[in-house]
Enzyme design. Structure first.
Site, PDB file in Angstrom:
ATOM      1  N   HIS A  50      90.448 -31.038  50.309  1.00 30.69           N
ATOM      2  CA  HIS A  50      91.722 -31.089  49.521  1.00 30.69           C
ATOM      3  C   HIS A  50      91.375 -30.752  48.058  1.00 30.69           C
ATOM      4  CE1 HIS A  50      95.418 -33.064  48.898  1.00 30.69           C
ATOM      5  NE2 HIS A  50      95.224 -32.947  47.521  1.00 30.69           N
ATOM      6  N   HIS A  60      93.186 -28.098  44.885  1.00 33.50           N
ATOM      7  CA  HIS A  60      94.036 -27.331  44.457  1.00 33.50           C
ATOM      8  C   HIS A  60      93.518 -25.909  43.608  1.00 33.50           C
ATOM      9  CE1 HIS A  60      97.598 -29.874  45.763  1.00 33.50           C
ATOM     10  NE2 HIS A  60      96.656 -30.691  45.488  1.00 33.50           N
ATOM     11  N   HIS A  77     100.819 -33.746  51.598  1.00 32.33           N
ATOM     12  CA  HIS A  77     100.640 -34.818  50.695  1.00 32.33           C
ATOM     13  C   HIS A  77     101.475 -36.172  51.031  1.00 32.33           C
ATOM     14  CE1 HIS A  77      98.467 -31.954  48.106  1.00 32.33           C
ATOM     15  NE2 HIS A  77      98.222 -32.822  47.450  1.00 32.33           N
ATOM     16  N   GLU A  81     100.571 -41.433  48.429  1.00 27.82           N
ATOM     17  CA  GLU A  81     100.015 -41.318  47.177  1.00 27.82           C
ATOM     18  C   GLU A  81     100.846 -42.031  46.229  1.00 27.82           C
ATOM     19  OE1 GLU A  81      99.209 -37.661  45.121  1.00 27.82           O
ATOM     20  OE2 GLU A  81      97.788 -38.427  43.531  1.00 27.82           O
ATOM     21  N   ASP A  93      90.628 -33.053  44.560  1.00 31.88           N
ATOM     22  CA  ASP A  93      91.835 -32.702  44.216  1.00 31.88           C
ATOM     23  C   ASP A  93      92.097 -31.709  43.204  1.00 31.88           C
ATOM     24  OD1 ASP A  93      94.662 -33.232  44.903  1.00 31.88           O
ATOM     25  OD2 ASP A  93      94.730 -35.057  43.776  1.00 31.88           O
ATOM     26  N   ASP A  94      91.779 -32.175  41.992  1.00 33.78           N
ATOM     27  CA  ASP A  94      91.772 -31.161  40.604  1.00 33.78           C
ATOM     28  C   ASP A  94      90.890 -31.416  39.864  1.00 33.78           C
ATOM     29  OD1 ASP A  94      95.302 -30.229  41.164  1.00 33.78           O
ATOM     30  OD2 ASP A  94      94.942 -32.253  41.511  1.00 33.78           O
TER      31      ASP A  94
END
Ligand code: HPA
Ligand code: ZN
Length: 325
Positions: A10, A12, A190, A193, A271-272
């Site tokens: 996962h 981005h 997603h 969250e 994630d990021d």
């Protein structure tokens, strides 16, 4: 922990762009996006919704296939430094050519060239999951799904949905997910969250996904936790992201260990990473400190992650050898 071989599911792609890389591109193009950086040159945002705006402003500096080629090289260098041997990244034809199929093919070609070079030079294998952007709405998601269906294959292996989880409902994106599934793509979404456990139920029921991005708020409904465990639905858990965005105050408060104890297949991702001041190596360190997880536990999770990867069997067999080393 940085020595353990890791699998990340996962990530981005634009969210992994180092801020200095984006600042450099902006300067080349005379774009004024200085407001997205703080005095130290890090990304600055107030909360998740502000993060999405900053993310899109940063992405505006990526304007050509060549920019994405450079991005992939920079991102995979970071992955390799953390010991990642296999990674799946989210990409969006929304950002790469505005959902025009011809343009998207050019972006994809450039991205794959950089990925192939990184595999050769750094030993990290990359595959792509095309995501539609939830707050861009279902019509654009259909166009994105058509791009995904047209480029599905050994490299584009999945389809998903990112963006603002509070906009619309999973069933609004059913057509896009059906289109992707019919093209042979594997599915993730997603949920859980910013939405509660019901958002996880909705995604599993209405989009028939086999993985959930985050999904951690399933912990608020133990019947759902049991169902996820029984059905083998995999959670792409990003603990550092959840802590950075204030979902849980510290790693110790994060439900990943409880979900794992209850038999849910959890995986670990960033994630990021620059937005959340993290790396895969740091995620491992923090989980080790918070839950006393040892090498055996991390190796179990890496194997579980590879089992849940969307790539073909030959690629899995090759990566499995690296995990055993
Ligand atoms: N969550 C949801 N949507 C996103 C993210 C994220 O972390 N990054 C980019 N789009
Ligand atoms: Zn995400």
């Amino acid at each position: 922990m940085s020595g353990l071989p890791k699998v990340e599911l996962h990530l981005h792609l634009e969210g992994a762009a180092p801020p200095a890389f984006i600042a450099g591109l902006a300067q080349e193009k005379h774009l004024d996006i200085a407001g997205i950086f703080d005095a130290d040159g890090n990304y600055r945002y107030k909360d998740f919704w502000d993060f999405l705006k900053v993310y899109e402003a940063a992405t505006s500096a990526l304007q050509s296939p060549r920019d994405y080629q450079r991005l992939v090289s920079a991102v995979l260098e970071q992955s390799a430094a953390s010991g990642v041997v296999y990674c799946e990244t989210f990409l969006s034809p929304d950002f790469c050519g505005g959902r025009d199929l011809g343009a998207w093919r050019e972006y994809l070609h450039a991205i794959r060239e950089a990925a192939d070079a990184a595999e050769r030079d750094m030993g990290v294998t990359l595959r792509g999951i095309i995501t539609c952007i939830r707050h861009f709405g279902p019509d654009k998601a259909r166009e994105t799904a058509r791009c995904a269906a047209d480029t599905a294959g050994e490299w584009i292996v999945g389809f998903g949905i990112a963006g603002d989880e509070k906009v619309g409902a999973p069933k609004d994106y059913r057509w896009a997910f059906d289109c992707a599934r019919e093209a042979g793509l594997r599915l993730t979404a997603h949920a859980g969250e910013w939405g509660g456990p019901e958002s996880v139920r909705d995604a599993v029921r209405d989009l028939e996904v086999e993985r959930i991005g985050h999904g951690v708020r399933a912990i608020e409904d133990l019947a759902l936790v049991d169902e996820l465990a029984e059905r083998g639905i995999v959670l792409e858990v990003c603990p550092g992201s959840n802590v950075a965005l204030g979902l849980y105050p510290t790693f110790r408060d994060h439900p990943i260990a409880e979900l794992d104890r209850r038999g849910v297949k959890v995986t670990i991702s960033t994630d990021d990473p620059p937005f959340f001041h993290t790396t895969m190596a740091r995620e491992y360190e923090e989980l080790h400190k918070a839950f006393d997880w040892d090498d055996g536990q991390f190796r179990k999770i890496a194997r579980q992650s590879l089992d849940a990867a969307f790539c073909d069997a030959d690629t899995k067999a090759k990566i499995a050898k690296l995990l055993e080393a």
